[in-house]
Design a protein around this motif. Sequence first.
Motif, PDB file in Angstrom:
ATOM      1  N   PHE A  25      31.172  45.998  42.549  1.00 14.86           N
ATOM      2  CA  PHE A  25      30.191  45.383  41.650  1.00 14.86           C
ATOM      3  C   PHE A  25      30.830  44.718  40.439  1.00 14.86           C
ATOM      4  O   PHE A  25      30.185  44.527  39.423  1.00 14.86           O
ATOM      5  CB  PHE A  25      29.168  46.430  41.211  1.00 14.86           C
ATOM      6  CG  PHE A  25      28.427  47.004  42.379  1.00 14.86           C
ATOM      7  CD1 PHE A  25      27.465  46.258  43.047  1.00 14.86           C
ATOM      8  CD2 PHE A  25      28.725  48.270  42.857  1.00 14.86           C
ATOM      9  CE1 PHE A  25      26.793  46.771  44.149  1.00 14.86           C
ATOM     10  CE2 PHE A  25      28.062  48.791  43.958  1.00 14.86           C
ATOM     11  CZ  PHE A  25      27.091  48.041  44.606  1.00 14.86           C
ATOM     12  N   CYS A  26      32.079  44.327  40.573  1.00  7.13           N
ATOM     13  CA  CYS A  26      32.848  43.733  39.479  1.00  7.13           C
ATOM     14  C   CYS A  26      32.679  42.218  39.495  1.00  7.13           C
ATOM     15  O   CYS A  26      33.212  41.544  40.376  1.00  7.13           O
ATOM     16  CB  CYS A  26      34.308  44.137  39.652  1.00  7.13           C
ATOM     17  SG  CYS A  26      35.482  43.228  38.651  1.00  7.13           S
ATOM     18  N   GLN A  27      31.923  41.693  38.539  1.00  6.88           N
ATOM     19  CA  GLN A  27      31.690  40.244  38.471  1.00  6.88           C
ATOM     20  C   GLN A  27      32.985  39.469  38.196  1.00  6.88           C
ATOM     21  O   GLN A  27      33.245  38.470  38.861  1.00  6.88           O
ATOM     22  CB  GLN A  27      30.634  39.943  37.399  1.00  6.88           C
ATOM     23  CG  GLN A  27      30.105  38.531  37.442  1.00  6.88           C
ATOM     24  CD  GLN A  27      29.312  38.221  38.710  1.00  6.88           C
ATOM     25  OE1 GLN A  27      28.783  39.111  39.370  1.00  6.88           O
ATOM     26  NE2 GLN A  27      29.254  36.967  39.069  1.00  6.88           N
ATOM     27  N   PRO A  28      33.826  39.904  37.249  1.00  2.38           N
ATOM     28  CA  PRO A  28      35.080  39.173  37.021  1.00  2.38           C
ATOM     29  C   PRO A  28      36.004  39.183  38.245  1.00  2.38           C
ATOM     30  O   PRO A  28      36.838  38.299  38.399  1.00  2.38           O
ATOM     31  CB  PRO A  28      35.730  39.903  35.847  1.00  2.38           C
ATOM     32  CG  PRO A  28      34.618  40.620  35.168  1.00  2.38           C
ATOM     33  CD  PRO A  28      33.626  40.952  36.251  1.00  2.38           C
ATOM     34  N   CYS A  29      35.841  40.162  39.127  1.00  2.00           N
ATOM     35  CA  CYS A  29      36.666  40.228  40.338  1.00  2.00           C
ATOM     36  C   CYS A  29      36.403  39.031  41.239  1.00  2.00           C
ATOM     37  O   CYS A  29      37.332  38.502  41.858  1.00  2.00           O
ATOM     38  CB  CYS A  29      36.417  41.528  41.101  1.00  2.00           C
ATOM     39  SG  CYS A  29      36.970  43.002  40.226  1.00  2.00           S
ATOM     40  N   ARG A  30      35.153  38.592  41.301  1.00  2.00           N
ATOM     41  CA  ARG A  30      34.816  37.439  42.149  1.00  2.00           C
ATOM     42  C   ARG A  30      35.499  36.170  41.638  1.00  2.00           C
ATOM     43  O   ARG A  30      36.063  35.396  42.405  1.00  2.00           O
ATOM     44  CB  ARG A  30      33.307  37.243  42.205  1.00  2.00           C
ATOM     45  CG  ARG A  30      32.567  38.338  42.964  1.00  2.00           C
ATOM     46  CD  ARG A  30      31.066  38.016  43.031  1.00  2.00           C
ATOM     47  NE  ARG A  30      30.277  39.112  43.490  1.00  2.00           N
ATOM     48  CZ  ARG A  30      29.806  40.103  42.730  1.00  2.00           C
ATOM     49  NH1 ARG A  30      30.083  40.133  41.446  1.00  2.00           N
ATOM     50  NH2 ARG A  30      29.077  41.061  43.245  1.00  2.00           N
ATOM     51  N   THR A  84      40.204  32.217  41.730  1.00  2.27           N
ATOM     52  CA  THR A  84      41.371  31.674  41.030  1.00  2.27           C
ATOM     53  C   THR A  84      42.654  31.968  41.795  1.00  2.27           C
ATOM     54  O   THR A  84      43.483  31.076  42.013  1.00  2.27           O
ATOM     55  CB  THR A  84      41.472  32.265  39.606  1.00  2.27           C
ATOM     56  OG1 THR A  84      40.303  31.903  38.865  1.00  2.27           O
ATOM     57  CG2 THR A  84      42.706  31.764  38.874  1.00  2.27           C
ATOM     58  N   LEU A  85      42.826  33.214  42.223  1.00  3.00           N
ATOM     59  CA  LEU A  85      44.061  33.589  42.915  1.00  3.00           C
ATOM     60  C   LEU A  85      44.175  32.904  44.274  1.00  3.00           C
ATOM     61  O   LEU A  85      45.257  32.470  44.669  1.00  3.00           O
ATOM     62  CB  LEU A  85      44.145  35.104  43.077  1.00  3.00           C
ATOM     63  CG  LEU A  85      44.201  35.917  41.777  1.00  3.00           C
ATOM     64  CD1 LEU A  85      44.352  37.396  42.089  1.00  3.00           C
ATOM     65  CD2 LEU A  85      45.305  35.437  40.856  1.00  3.00           C
ATOM     66  N   ALA A  86      43.054  32.793  44.989  1.00  2.00           N
ATOM     67  CA  ALA A  86      43.078  32.110  46.283  1.00  2.00           C
ATOM     68  C   ALA A  86      43.442  30.638  46.099  1.00  2.00           C
ATOM     69  O   ALA A  86      44.212  30.077  46.892  1.00  2.00           O
ATOM     70  CB  ALA A  86      41.723  32.248  46.976  1.00  2.00           C
ATOM     71  N   GLU A  87      42.913  30.031  45.054  1.00  2.00           N
ATOM     72  CA  GLU A  87      43.222  28.627  44.782  1.00  2.00           C
ATOM     73  C   GLU A  87      44.703  28.448  44.470  1.00  2.00           C
ATOM     74  O   GLU A  87      45.364  27.549  45.009  1.00  2.00           O
ATOM     75  CB  GLU A  87      42.370  28.129  43.611  1.00  2.00           C
ATOM     76  CG  GLU A  87      42.562  26.663  43.314  1.00  2.00           C
ATOM     77  CD  GLU A  87      41.663  26.176  42.190  1.00  2.00           C
ATOM     78  OE1 GLU A  87      41.976  25.126  41.626  1.00  2.00           O
ATOM     79  OE2 GLU A  87      40.659  26.849  41.868  1.00  2.00           O
ATOM     80  N   VAL A 144      46.361  38.905  48.183  1.00  4.74           N
ATOM     81  CA  VAL A 144      45.859  40.092  48.863  1.00  4.74           C
ATOM     82  C   VAL A 144      44.928  40.809  47.900  1.00  4.74           C
ATOM     83  O   VAL A 144      45.296  41.108  46.767  1.00  4.74           O
ATOM     84  CB  VAL A 144      47.013  41.037  49.281  1.00  4.74           C
ATOM     85  CG1 VAL A 144      46.469  42.302  49.922  1.00  4.74           C
ATOM     86  CG2 VAL A 144      47.978  40.314  50.218  1.00  4.74           C
ATOM     87  N   GLU A 145      43.711  41.073  48.372  1.00  9.78           N
ATOM     88  CA  GLU A 145      42.735  41.796  47.547  1.00  9.78           C
ATOM     89  C   GLU A 145      42.524  43.185  48.126  1.00  9.78           C
ATOM     90  O   GLU A 145      42.335  43.350  49.327  1.00  9.78           O
ATOM     91  CB  GLU A 145      41.412  41.038  47.506  1.00  9.78           C
ATOM     92  CG  GLU A 145      40.410  41.658  46.551  1.00  9.78           C
ATOM     93  CD  GLU A 145      39.151  40.811  46.385  1.00  9.78           C
ATOM     94  OE1 GLU A 145      38.332  41.166  45.535  1.00  9.78           O
ATOM     95  OE2 GLU A 145      38.989  39.808  47.103  1.00  9.78           O
ATOM     96  N   ILE A 146      42.578  44.175  47.247  1.00 14.56           N
ATOM     97  CA  ILE A 146      42.420  45.574  47.647  1.00 14.56           C
ATOM     98  C   ILE A 146      41.215  46.158  46.924  1.00 14.56           C
ATOM     99  O   ILE A 146      41.080  45.994  45.707  1.00 14.56           O
ATOM    100  CB  ILE A 146      43.685  46.381  47.291  1.00 14.56           C
ATOM    101  CG1 ILE A 146      44.851  45.941  48.178  1.00 14.56           C
ATOM    102  CG2 ILE A 146      43.446  47.878  47.427  1.00 14.56           C
ATOM    103  CD1 ILE A 146      46.142  46.667  47.892  1.00 14.56           C
ATOM    104  N   ASP A 147      40.373  46.857  47.662  1.00 17.48           N
ATOM    105  CA  ASP A 147      39.252  47.579  47.062  1.00 17.48           C
ATOM    106  C   ASP A 147      39.813  48.848  46.433  1.00 17.48           C
ATOM    107  O   ASP A 147      40.312  49.733  47.131  1.00 17.48           O
ATOM    108  CB  ASP A 147      38.211  47.922  48.123  1.00 17.48           C
ATOM    109  CG  ASP A 147      36.967  48.554  47.524  1.00 17.48           C
ATOM    110  OD1 ASP A 147      37.099  49.389  46.604  1.00 17.48           O
ATOM    111  OD2 ASP A 147      35.871  48.226  47.983  1.00 17.48           O
ATOM    112  N   ALA A 148      39.758  48.916  45.112  1.00 14.93           N
ATOM    113  CA  ALA A 148      40.353  50.038  44.387  1.00 14.93           C
ATOM    114  C   ALA A 148      39.778  51.381  44.833  1.00 14.93           C
ATOM    115  O   ALA A 148      40.515  52.366  44.950  1.00 14.93           O
ATOM    116  CB  ALA A 148      40.161  49.839  42.883  1.00 14.93           C
TER     117      ALA A 148
END
Length: 111
Positions: free
Chosen positions: A33-38, A43-46, A57-61
Amino acid sequence: MVHKQDDGGRLGAAEIGAELGERATLLQFSSAFCQPCRATRRTLAEVAGMVEGVAHVEIDAEDHLDLVRHLEVLRTPTVLVLDADGAVVRRACGQPRKADVIAALGAAVRD
């Protein structure tokens, strides 16, 4: 602030669940539910798409609590920049600016 460099300090596919980038990896810790994560994901994918040999690589904490504790991730999003060998060379908490990500990558691929 980078911690735990002297206890193995390198991360690989086994730890992060994905292959490292040939030149560097942008490792993002997120939560559901982290809005800044989206926005960080975009940004990182770009940036990863702009720079050859860089993986995002995105990891669910919440699903990787042992790794979160080991790396002392205290909030999401947290972004670790890994060099080609999986060593943490930069770390940022909160939503990064694109220019800062590019600068951190420059340091990672140079080192």
